[in-house]
Scaffold this active site. Structure first.
Site, PDB file in Angstrom:
ATOM      1  N   SER A 144      -9.202  12.316   8.775  1.00 27.71           N
ATOM      2  CA  SER A 144      -7.879  12.603   9.361  1.00 27.71           C
ATOM      3  C   SER A 144      -7.935  13.779  10.326  1.00 27.71           C
ATOM      4  O   SER A 144      -7.021  13.979  11.117  1.00 27.71           O
ATOM      5  CB  SER A 144      -6.877  12.919   8.251  1.00 27.71           C
ATOM      6  OG  SER A 144      -7.204  14.144   7.612  1.00 27.71           O
ATOM      7  N   TYR A 154      -8.980   3.511  12.101  1.00 24.00           N
ATOM      8  CA  TYR A 154      -9.027   4.072  10.746  1.00 24.00           C
ATOM      9  C   TYR A 154      -8.688   5.566  10.766  1.00 24.00           C
ATOM     10  O   TYR A 154      -7.847   6.036   9.999  1.00 24.00           O
ATOM     11  CB  TYR A 154     -10.404   3.850  10.124  1.00 24.00           C
ATOM     12  CG  TYR A 154     -10.530   4.522   8.772  1.00 24.00           C
ATOM     13  CD1 TYR A 154      -9.883   3.983   7.662  1.00 24.00           C
ATOM     14  CD2 TYR A 154     -11.243   5.712   8.610  1.00 24.00           C
ATOM     15  CE1 TYR A 154      -9.963   4.615   6.416  1.00 24.00           C
ATOM     16  CE2 TYR A 154     -11.325   6.337   7.379  1.00 24.00           C
ATOM     17  CZ  TYR A 154     -10.688   5.780   6.285  1.00 24.00           C
ATOM     18  OH  TYR A 154     -10.744   6.401   5.067  1.00 24.00           O
TER      19      TYR A 154
HETATM   20  N1  LIG Z   1     -15.405   5.861   0.664  1.00 24.24           N
HETATM   21  C1  LIG Z   1     -15.213   6.848   1.529  1.00 24.24           C
HETATM   22  O1  LIG Z   1     -16.173   7.394   2.128  1.00 24.24           O
HETATM   23  C2  LIG Z   1     -13.812   7.375   1.777  1.00 24.24           C
HETATM   24  C3  LIG Z   1     -13.682   8.617   2.417  1.00 24.24           C
HETATM   25  C4  LIG Z   1     -12.409   9.103   2.665  1.00 24.24           C
HETATM   26  C5  LIG Z   1     -11.297   8.384   2.257  1.00 24.24           C
HETATM   27  N2  LIG Z   1     -11.437   7.185   1.646  1.00 24.24           N
HETATM   28  C6  LIG Z   1     -10.240   6.457   1.244  1.00 24.24           C
HETATM   29  O2  LIG Z   1     -10.283   6.235  -0.155  1.00 24.24           O
HETATM   30  C7  LIG Z   1      -9.413   5.146  -0.471  1.00 24.24           C
HETATM   31  C8  LIG Z   1     -10.132   4.239  -1.467  1.00 24.24           C
HETATM   32  O3  LIG Z   1     -11.253   3.656  -0.820  1.00 24.24           O
HETATM   33  P1  LIG Z   1     -12.683   3.522  -1.519  1.00 24.24           P
HETATM   34  O4  LIG Z   1     -13.628   4.317  -0.748  1.00 24.24           O
HETATM   35  O5  LIG Z   1     -12.557   3.743  -2.956  1.00 24.24           O
HETATM   36  O6  LIG Z   1     -13.021   2.002  -1.167  1.00 24.24           O
HETATM   37  P2  LIG Z   1     -13.098   0.664  -2.034  1.00 24.24           P
HETATM   38  O7  LIG Z   1     -14.114   0.800  -3.125  1.00 24.24           O
HETATM   39  O8  LIG Z   1     -13.284  -0.418  -1.023  1.00 24.24           O
HETATM   40  O9  LIG Z   1     -11.656   0.547  -2.719  1.00 24.24           O
HETATM   41  C9  LIG Z   1     -10.520   0.113  -1.984  1.00 24.24           C
HETATM   42  C10 LIG Z   1      -9.444  -0.297  -2.952  1.00 24.24           C
HETATM   43  O10 LIG Z   1      -8.284  -0.701  -2.193  1.00 24.24           O
HETATM   44  C11 LIG Z   1      -7.902  -2.002  -2.620  1.00 24.24           C
HETATM   45  N3  LIG Z   1      -7.330  -2.796  -1.532  1.00 24.24           N
HETATM   46  C12 LIG Z   1      -7.922  -3.157  -0.366  1.00 24.24           C
HETATM   47  N4  LIG Z   1      -7.069  -3.933   0.356  1.00 24.24           N
HETATM   48  C13 LIG Z   1      -5.939  -4.070  -0.400  1.00 24.24           C
HETATM   49  C14 LIG Z   1      -4.715  -4.765  -0.212  1.00 24.24           C
HETATM   50  N5  LIG Z   1      -4.475  -5.474   0.908  1.00 24.24           N
HETATM   51  N6  LIG Z   1      -3.789  -4.711  -1.195  1.00 24.24           N
HETATM   52  C15 LIG Z   1      -4.030  -4.010  -2.334  1.00 24.24           C
HETATM   53  N7  LIG Z   1      -5.155  -3.323  -2.563  1.00 24.24           N
HETATM   54  C16 LIG Z   1      -6.096  -3.354  -1.601  1.00 24.24           C
HETATM   55  C17 LIG Z   1      -9.175  -2.651  -3.103  1.00 24.24           C
HETATM   56  O11 LIG Z   1      -8.829  -3.729  -3.959  1.00 24.24           O
HETATM   57  P3  LIG Z   1      -9.675  -5.135  -3.923  1.00 24.24           P
HETATM   58  O12 LIG Z   1     -11.043  -4.761  -4.387  1.00 24.24           O
HETATM   59  O13 LIG Z   1      -8.919  -5.996  -4.840  1.00 24.24           O
HETATM   60  O14 LIG Z   1      -9.653  -5.589  -2.489  1.00 24.24           O
HETATM   61  C18 LIG Z   1      -9.848  -1.487  -3.815  1.00 24.24           C
HETATM   62  O15 LIG Z   1      -9.296  -1.342  -5.098  1.00 24.24           O
HETATM   63  C19 LIG Z   1      -9.058   4.487   0.847  1.00 24.24           C
HETATM   64  O16 LIG Z   1      -7.752   4.874   1.226  1.00 24.24           O
HETATM   65  C20 LIG Z   1     -10.078   5.061   1.824  1.00 24.24           C
HETATM   66  O17 LIG Z   1      -9.581   5.097   3.133  1.00 24.24           O
HETATM   67  C21 LIG Z   1     -12.683   6.674   1.398  1.00 24.24           C
END
Ligand SMILES: NC(=O)c1ccc[n+]([C@@H]2O[C@H](COP(=O)([O-])OP(=O)(O)OC[C@H]3O[C@@H](n4cnc5c(N)ncnc54)[C@H](OP(=O)(O)O)[C@@H]3O)[C@@H](O)[C@H]2O)c1
Length: 266
Positions: A144, A154
């Site tokens: 961000s 993103y």
């Molecule tokens: N990983 C990183 O490096 C990172 C860094 C900074 C911020 N973030 C943020 O952290 C948050 C979680 O991401 P993560 O890294 O944990 O990734 P992740 O393992 O891909 O988890 C994403 C989650 O969001 C759910 N999701 C995706 N599309 C959806 C939809 N249309 N409706 C409802 N649920 C949905 C997924 O559910 P399904 O599996 O059922 O699709 C999963 O539970 C996100 O907001 C991401 O932007 C991640």
């Protein structure tokens, strides 16, 4: 007379994997019952795991990129206002905006990361403020703070979430409702694979564990902090540095880590 205290309730979106899954485990281990939501995954196993930690769990399979999905999730609370909520579900989209990325995927990203966050927050903030207490956690990102060359939509979506969260925090300061922004750096989850970024430096590089990031987020939420940059020293330094480095330099640094093919050769 029943002298037992009712257990607190937490709502976690994106609880099937990654940071949301670990956040749900934090809530379960700290005596919260849970409403958890995700889109595709069968949430039965996650629900059983959380029940094993002592939580009552309601699992809601829902597409939060749609208005109906958000309405359905809110109805699933059955009139109960959560004591805490983690608005965490989010997706990425890596690649060159002009030639690589898919418009439908980017619009879906905006629908999920931005639109559904506003939609769900509208209901939760209203209900928590009326009750005079509540804790809201927004999963923002270190992204961000920088223009996201080769991940443009993103990073812009997370800049929105960050600004939105901090504005709400100020508006709600006299209501008993706290708002906390969780700002993870690169974290070991399904995120980069789903975003098509495994051939990038950031996608292939070292990452924090989702467990560490979720613990930081949970602790900051419970302490009512404004934000937490999580988790590693390099991510924290990036957070500090982003306040001093000009945007065009940050965009260039982002290009180096997110450009397709930037993954170092073994
Ligand atoms: N990983 C990183 O490096 C990172 C860094 C900074 C911020 N973030 C943020 O952290 C948050 C979680 O991401 P993560 O890294 O944990 O990734 P992740 O393992 O891909 O988890 C994403 C989650 O969001 C759910 N999701 C995706 N599309 C959806 C939809 N249309 N409706 C409802 N649920 C949905 C997924 O559910 P399904 O599996 O059922 O699709 C999963 O539970 C996100 O907001 C991401 O932007 C991640």
């Amino acid at each position: 007379m029943d002298t037992t205290t009712p257990r607190r309730l937490a709502l976690v979106t994106g609880a099937s994997s990654g940071i949301g899954h670990e956040l749900a485990k934090q809530f379960a281990s700290h005596d919260f019952d849970l409403v958890i939501a995700a889109e595709d995954e069968d949430l039965t196993a996650v629900a059983a795991e959380l029940q094993g930690l002592g939580a009552g769990v309601k699992a809601v399979q829902v597409d939060l990129a749609t208005e109906e999905g958000v309405e359905h999730l809110y109805r699933s609370l059955e009139g109960r206002t959560p004591d805490a909520a983690a608005l965490n579900a989010g997706i990425g989209a890596g690649g060159a905006f002009a030639s690589d990325t898919d418009l439908r995927q980017e619009l879906r990203l905006v629908d999920l990361n931005v639109r559904s966050t506003v939609h769900l927050a509208k209901y939760l903030v209203r209900d928590m403020a009326a009750r005079g207490e509540g804790r809201l956690l927004f999963t923002s990102s270190i992204a961000s703070t920088m223009p996201g060359a080769f991940q443009a939509v993103y990073n812009a979506s997370k800049a929105f979430v960050q600004s939105f969260a901090l504005a709400l925090r100020n508006e709600l300061r006299d209501t008993g409702v706290t708002v906390t922004a969780l700002m993870p750096g690169p974290t070991e989850t399904e995120f980069f694979e789903r975003a098509g970024m495994l051939d990038t430096q950031v996608g292939a590089g070292d990452k924090d564990s989702a467990e560490d990031v979720a613990r930081d987020g949970f602790d900051a939420l419970m302490a009512g902090k404004e934000r937490v940059v999580s988790h590693s020293l390099s991510t924290k330094l990036q957070g500090r540095g982003s306040r001093l480095i000009p945007d065009k330099v940050k965009a260039e640094l982002h290009r180096k880590m997110a450009e397709p093919g930037s993954r170092p050769r073994d």
